[in-house]
Design a protein around this motif. Structure first.
Motif, PDB file in Angstrom:
ATOM      1  N   LEU A  88       8.252  -3.119 -26.953  1.00  0.00           N
ATOM      2  CA  LEU A  88       7.249  -4.161 -26.750  1.00  0.00           C
ATOM      3  C   LEU A  88       6.251  -4.180 -27.897  1.00  0.00           C
ATOM      4  O   LEU A  88       5.922  -5.242 -28.444  1.00  0.00           O
ATOM      5  N   TRP A  89       5.751  -3.016 -28.283  1.00  0.00           N
ATOM      6  CA  TRP A  89       4.725  -2.927 -29.326  1.00  0.00           C
ATOM      7  C   TRP A  89       5.274  -3.274 -30.701  1.00  0.00           C
ATOM      8  O   TRP A  89       4.620  -3.977 -31.479  1.00  0.00           O
TER       9      TRP A  89
ATOM     10  N   GLY B  76       8.166   0.547 -23.822  1.00  0.00           N
ATOM     11  CA  GLY B  76       6.833   0.328 -24.371  1.00  0.00           C
ATOM     12  C   GLY B  76       6.841   0.256 -25.892  1.00  0.00           C
ATOM     13  O   GLY B  76       6.135  -0.565 -26.500  1.00  0.00           O
TER      14      GLY B  76
ATOM     15  N   THR C 256       7.382  -8.665 -20.288  1.00  0.00           N
ATOM     16  CA  THR C 256       8.101  -7.396 -20.166  1.00  0.00           C
ATOM     17  C   THR C 256       8.082  -6.887 -18.733  1.00  0.00           C
ATOM     18  O   THR C 256       9.126  -6.505 -18.169  1.00  0.00           O
ATOM     19  N   LEU C 257       6.901  -6.872 -18.125  1.00  0.00           N
ATOM     20  CA  LEU C 257       6.795  -6.407 -16.741  1.00  0.00           C
ATOM     21  C   LEU C 257       7.593  -7.307 -15.800  1.00  0.00           C
ATOM     22  O   LEU C 257       8.271  -6.826 -14.885  1.00  0.00           O
TER      23      LEU C 257
ATOM     24  N   ALA D 142      12.441  -4.901 -24.192  1.00  0.00           N
ATOM     25  CA  ALA D 142      11.641  -3.936 -23.438  1.00  0.00           C
ATOM     26  C   ALA D 142      11.842  -4.119 -21.942  1.00  0.00           C
ATOM     27  O   ALA D 142      11.987  -3.139 -21.193  1.00  0.00           O
TER      28      ALA D 142
ATOM     29  N   ALA E  44       9.780  -8.562 -25.838  1.00  0.00           N
ATOM     30  CA  ALA E  44       9.676  -8.527 -24.389  1.00  0.00           C
ATOM     31  C   ALA E  44      11.021  -8.420 -23.692  1.00  0.00           C
ATOM     32  O   ALA E  44      11.167  -7.675 -22.723  1.00  0.00           O
TER      33      ALA E  44
ATOM     34  N   LEU F 232       1.017 -10.952 -27.982  1.00  0.00           N
ATOM     35  CA  LEU F 232       1.137  -9.634 -27.357  1.00  0.00           C
ATOM     36  C   LEU F 232       0.835  -9.718 -25.859  1.00  0.00           C
ATOM     37  O   LEU F 232       1.499  -9.063 -25.045  1.00  0.00           O
ATOM     38  N   THR F 233      -0.157 -10.530 -25.487  1.00  0.00           N
ATOM     39  CA  THR F 233      -0.486 -10.703 -24.070  1.00  0.00           C
ATOM     40  C   THR F 233       0.691 -11.328 -23.321  1.00  0.00           C
ATOM     41  O   THR F 233       1.067 -10.878 -22.231  1.00  0.00           O
TER      42      THR F 233
ATOM     43  N   GLU G 162       3.860 -11.311 -24.222  1.00  0.00           N
ATOM     44  CA  GLU G 162       4.996 -10.384 -24.202  1.00  0.00           C
ATOM     45  C   GLU G 162       4.794  -9.261 -23.196  1.00  0.00           C
ATOM     46  O   GLU G 162       5.755  -8.800 -22.579  1.00  0.00           O
ATOM     47  N   THR G 163       3.552  -8.804 -23.021  1.00  0.00           N
ATOM     48  CA  THR G 163       3.291  -7.752 -22.034  1.00  0.00           C
ATOM     49  C   THR G 163       3.606  -8.245 -20.626  1.00  0.00           C
ATOM     50  O   THR G 163       4.293  -7.572 -19.842  1.00  0.00           O
ATOM     51  N   GLY G 164       3.092  -9.433 -20.288  1.00  0.00           N
ATOM     52  CA  GLY G 164       3.398 -10.001 -18.979  1.00  0.00           C
ATOM     53  C   GLY G 164       4.885 -10.251 -18.805  1.00  0.00           C
ATOM     54  O   GLY G 164       5.458  -9.977 -17.742  1.00  0.00           O
TER      55      GLY G 164
END
Length: 226
Positions: free
Chosen positions: A117-118, A114, A202-203, A130, A127, A195-196, A198-200
Protein backbone atom coordinates in the motif's frame (compact mmCIF):
# COMPACT_ATOMS: atom_id res chain seq x y z
CA UNK A 1 -31.69 -32.71 -37.47
CA UNK A 2 -31.97 -29.68 -39.77
CA UNK A 3 -31.68 -27.33 -36.78
CA UNK A 4 -28.56 -29.17 -35.65
CA UNK A 5 -26.95 -28.84 -39.09
CA UNK A 6 -27.90 -25.16 -39.19
CA UNK A 7 -26.24 -24.57 -35.83
CA UNK A 8 -23.14 -26.41 -37.03
CA UNK A 9 -22.83 -23.90 -39.86
CA UNK A 10 -23.99 -20.71 -38.13
CA UNK A 11 -21.97 -20.97 -34.92
CA UNK A 12 -18.55 -21.10 -36.64
CA UNK A 13 -19.64 -18.26 -38.95
CA UNK A 14 -20.78 -16.17 -36.01
CA UNK A 15 -17.57 -16.82 -34.07
CA UNK A 16 -15.49 -15.98 -37.15
CA UNK A 17 -17.39 -12.71 -37.61
CA UNK A 18 -16.87 -11.76 -33.97
CA UNK A 19 -13.17 -12.59 -34.25
CA UNK A 20 -12.87 -10.48 -37.40
CA UNK A 21 -14.53 -7.50 -35.72
CA UNK A 22 -12.28 -7.78 -32.67
CA UNK A 23 -9.19 -8.00 -34.87
CA UNK A 24 -10.32 -4.97 -36.86
CA UNK A 25 -10.89 -2.98 -33.65
CA UNK A 26 -7.47 -3.95 -32.31
CA UNK A 27 -5.71 -3.15 -35.59
CA UNK A 28 -7.49 0.19 -35.89
CA UNK A 29 -6.52 1.09 -32.33
CA UNK A 30 -2.87 0.26 -32.97
CA UNK A 31 -2.41 1.77 -36.43
CA UNK A 32 -5.39 3.99 -37.16
CA UNK A 33 -4.42 7.17 -35.31
CA UNK A 34 -1.81 9.73 -36.11
CA UNK A 35 -0.04 11.96 -33.64
CA UNK A 36 1.14 11.40 -30.10
CA UNK A 37 -0.07 8.24 -28.38
CA UNK A 38 -2.00 8.29 -25.12
CA UNK A 39 0.78 6.47 -23.24
CA UNK A 40 3.25 9.24 -24.03
CA UNK A 41 0.76 11.91 -22.98
CA UNK A 42 0.09 10.12 -19.70
CA UNK A 43 3.78 9.68 -18.93
CA UNK A 44 4.35 13.38 -19.49
CA UNK A 45 1.72 14.24 -16.86
CA UNK A 46 2.87 11.75 -14.20
CA UNK A 47 4.75 14.41 -12.17
CA UNK A 48 1.45 16.27 -11.72
CA UNK A 49 -0.55 13.22 -10.69
CA UNK A 50 0.53 12.85 -7.07
CA UNK A 51 2.28 9.51 -7.66
CA UNK A 52 5.56 8.81 -9.38
CA UNK A 53 4.51 5.27 -10.37
CA UNK A 54 2.79 5.55 -13.79
CA UNK A 55 0.40 2.68 -13.02
CA UNK A 56 -0.84 4.36 -9.84
CA UNK A 57 -1.11 7.67 -11.70
CA UNK A 58 -3.40 6.07 -14.27
CA UNK A 59 -5.50 4.00 -11.85
CA UNK A 60 -6.01 6.64 -9.15
CA UNK A 61 -5.86 9.89 -11.11
CA UNK A 62 -6.12 9.79 -14.89
CA UNK A 63 -8.89 7.17 -14.95
CA UNK A 64 -10.05 7.19 -11.34
CA UNK A 65 -13.64 6.70 -12.54
CA UNK A 66 -12.73 3.19 -13.71
CA UNK A 67 -11.15 2.29 -10.38
CA UNK A 68 -14.19 3.61 -8.52
CA UNK A 69 -16.42 1.39 -10.65
CA UNK A 70 -14.15 -1.61 -9.99
CA UNK A 71 -14.60 -1.13 -6.25
CA UNK A 72 -18.36 -0.79 -6.75
CA UNK A 73 -18.39 -4.06 -8.72
CA UNK A 74 -16.56 -5.85 -5.88
CA UNK A 75 -19.10 -4.49 -3.41
CA UNK A 76 -22.00 -5.57 -5.65
CA UNK A 77 -20.48 -9.05 -6.00
CA UNK A 78 -20.24 -9.42 -2.23
CA UNK A 79 -23.84 -8.29 -1.76
CA UNK A 80 -24.83 -10.88 -4.35
CA UNK A 81 -23.00 -13.59 -2.42
CA UNK A 82 -24.66 -12.51 0.82
CA UNK A 83 -28.08 -12.64 -0.86
CA UNK A 84 -27.66 -16.38 -1.45
CA UNK A 85 -28.08 -17.22 2.22
CA UNK A 86 -25.92 -17.89 5.27
CA UNK A 87 -22.28 -18.88 5.03
CA UNK A 88 -21.36 -22.53 4.90
CA UNK A 89 -20.22 -24.38 7.99
CA UNK A 90 -16.64 -23.44 8.94
CA UNK A 91 -13.66 -25.69 8.42
CA UNK A 92 -12.51 -27.95 11.24
CA UNK A 93 -10.05 -26.32 13.67
CA UNK A 94 -6.48 -26.72 12.52
CA UNK A 95 -4.02 -29.01 14.19
CA UNK A 96 -1.03 -27.73 16.12
CA UNK A 97 1.35 -27.61 13.13
CA UNK A 98 -1.00 -25.63 10.89
CA UNK A 99 -1.94 -23.30 13.74
CA UNK A 100 1.73 -22.56 14.30
CA UNK A 101 2.18 -21.86 10.60
CA UNK A 102 -0.86 -19.57 10.51
CA UNK A 103 0.38 -17.64 13.54
CA UNK A 104 3.34 -16.28 11.57
CA UNK A 105 2.05 -16.40 7.97
CA UNK A 106 -0.95 -14.14 8.66
CA UNK A 107 1.08 -11.32 10.29
CA UNK A 108 3.57 -11.48 7.42
CA UNK A 109 0.74 -11.15 4.90
CA UNK A 110 -0.60 -8.12 6.75
CA UNK A 111 2.84 -6.49 6.92
CA UNK A 112 3.46 -7.17 3.24
CA UNK A 113 0.06 -5.70 2.42
CA UNK A 114 0.89 -2.53 4.34
CA UNK A 115 4.21 -2.27 2.50
CA UNK A 116 2.55 -2.66 -0.92
CA UNK A 117 0.00 0.00 0.00
CA UNK A 118 2.72 2.48 0.99
CA UNK A 119 5.12 1.76 -1.86
CA UNK A 120 2.41 1.81 -4.54
CA UNK A 121 2.89 5.51 -5.23
CA UNK A 122 6.52 5.02 -6.23
CA UNK A 123 6.83 1.38 -7.36
CA UNK A 124 4.67 -1.62 -8.30
CA UNK A 125 2.06 -2.14 -5.59
CA UNK A 126 -1.05 -0.31 -4.49
CA UNK A 127 -4.49 -0.94 -3.08
CA UNK A 128 -5.51 -3.97 -5.11
CA UNK A 129 -2.30 -5.86 -4.45
CA UNK A 130 -2.35 -4.92 -0.76
CA UNK A 131 -6.03 -5.81 -0.47
CA UNK A 132 -5.40 -9.17 -2.11
CA UNK A 133 -2.81 -9.98 0.57
CA UNK A 134 -5.23 -8.97 3.35
CA UNK A 135 -7.86 -11.16 1.71
CA UNK A 136 -5.34 -14.01 1.58
CA UNK A 137 -4.76 -13.56 5.32
CA UNK A 138 -8.50 -13.92 5.89
CA UNK A 139 -8.67 -17.01 3.68
CA UNK A 140 -5.77 -18.55 5.62
CA UNK A 141 -7.59 -17.94 8.90
CA UNK A 142 -10.78 -19.48 7.48
CA UNK A 143 -8.94 -22.58 6.26
CA UNK A 144 -7.42 -23.01 9.71
CA UNK A 145 -10.87 -23.22 11.31
CA UNK A 146 -11.61 -19.61 12.25
CA UNK A 147 -15.32 -19.36 11.33
CA UNK A 148 -15.22 -15.60 10.65
CA UNK A 149 -11.82 -15.48 8.91
CA UNK A 150 -10.59 -12.78 11.27
CA UNK A 151 -13.32 -10.37 10.12
CA UNK A 152 -15.20 -8.08 12.53
CA UNK A 153 -18.87 -8.48 13.41
CA UNK A 154 -21.52 -7.94 10.77
CA UNK A 155 -22.12 -4.22 11.25
CA UNK A 156 -18.42 -3.33 11.02
CA UNK A 157 -17.91 -5.77 8.17
CA UNK A 158 -20.53 -3.93 6.14
CA UNK A 159 -18.75 -0.66 6.85
CA UNK A 160 -15.41 -2.14 5.75
CA UNK A 161 -16.89 -3.61 2.57
CA UNK A 162 -18.31 -0.23 1.53
CA UNK A 163 -15.40 1.86 2.81
CA UNK A 164 -13.37 2.00 -0.41
CA UNK A 165 -16.32 3.10 -2.56
CA UNK A 166 -17.52 5.52 0.13
CA UNK A 167 -14.15 7.25 0.55
CA UNK A 168 -13.77 7.52 -3.23
CA UNK A 169 -17.21 9.13 -3.65
CA UNK A 170 -16.87 11.46 -0.65
CA UNK A 171 -13.54 12.80 -1.90
CA UNK A 172 -15.00 13.32 -5.37
CA UNK A 173 -18.04 15.16 -3.99
CA UNK A 174 -15.86 17.30 -1.71
CA UNK A 175 -13.73 18.35 -4.67
CA UNK A 176 -16.89 19.26 -6.58
CA UNK A 177 -18.09 21.34 -3.62
CA UNK A 178 -14.75 23.19 -3.69
CA UNK A 179 -15.31 24.09 -7.35
CA UNK A 180 -13.16 21.38 -8.94
CA UNK A 181 -14.28 18.47 -11.07
CA UNK A 182 -15.31 15.14 -9.57
CA UNK A 183 -12.05 13.35 -8.66
CA UNK A 184 -10.01 16.23 -10.12
CA UNK A 185 -7.27 16.47 -7.53
CA UNK A 186 -5.44 19.75 -6.93
CA UNK A 187 -1.70 19.05 -7.48
CA UNK A 188 -0.78 20.11 -3.93
CA UNK A 189 -3.17 17.57 -2.39
CA UNK A 190 -3.05 14.82 -5.00
CA UNK A 191 -0.58 12.59 -3.15
CA UNK A 192 -2.46 12.75 0.16
CA UNK A 193 -5.83 12.16 -1.51
CA UNK A 194 -4.54 9.19 -3.48
CA UNK A 195 -3.06 7.63 -0.33
CA UNK A 196 -6.35 8.19 1.53
CA UNK A 197 -8.34 6.55 -1.28
CA UNK A 198 -5.91 3.63 -1.50
CA UNK A 199 -6.03 3.05 2.27
CA UNK A 200 -9.82 2.81 2.25
CA UNK A 201 -9.72 0.65 -0.88
CA UNK A 202 -7.15 -1.73 0.64
CA UNK A 203 -9.27 -2.38 3.73
CA UNK A 204 -12.39 -2.74 1.62
CA UNK A 205 -10.81 -5.14 -0.89
CA UNK A 206 -9.28 -7.30 1.84
CA UNK A 207 -12.56 -7.56 3.77
CA UNK A 208 -14.56 -8.20 0.59
CA UNK A 209 -12.30 -11.01 -0.63
CA UNK A 210 -12.22 -12.73 2.75
CA UNK A 211 -15.99 -12.38 3.20
CA UNK A 212 -16.60 -13.68 -0.32
CA UNK A 213 -14.52 -16.77 0.45
CA UNK A 214 -16.81 -17.59 3.38
CA UNK A 215 -19.52 -17.89 0.75
CA UNK A 216 -22.62 -16.46 2.39
CA UNK A 217 -24.25 -13.91 4.62
CA UNK A 218 -22.36 -13.05 7.82
CA UNK A 219 -23.37 -15.03 10.82
CA UNK A 220 -25.83 -13.27 13.12
CA UNK A 221 -24.05 -14.57 16.19
CA UNK A 222 -20.30 -14.66 16.36
CA UNK A 223 -18.33 -17.04 18.46
CA UNK A 224 -14.97 -16.22 19.88
CA UNK A 225 -12.21 -17.45 17.62
CA UNK A 226 -9.43 -19.57 19.07
Amino acid sequence: MKASRLQTVLIPLLLSAIGAVLFWAFWSGVTGHEGERLAALALARVPESGASNPVTSVLLNFRAYDTLMELAVLLAALLGIWSLGPAAAPYQPAALLLNSLVSWVVPMLIIAGGYLLWIGGQAPGGAFQAGALLGAAGVTLALSGRPNAGLPDESWLRVLAALGTLVFVLIGLTLMFLGLGFLTYPPALAKALILTIETGATLSIGATLAAAFLGGQPRATRTAEP
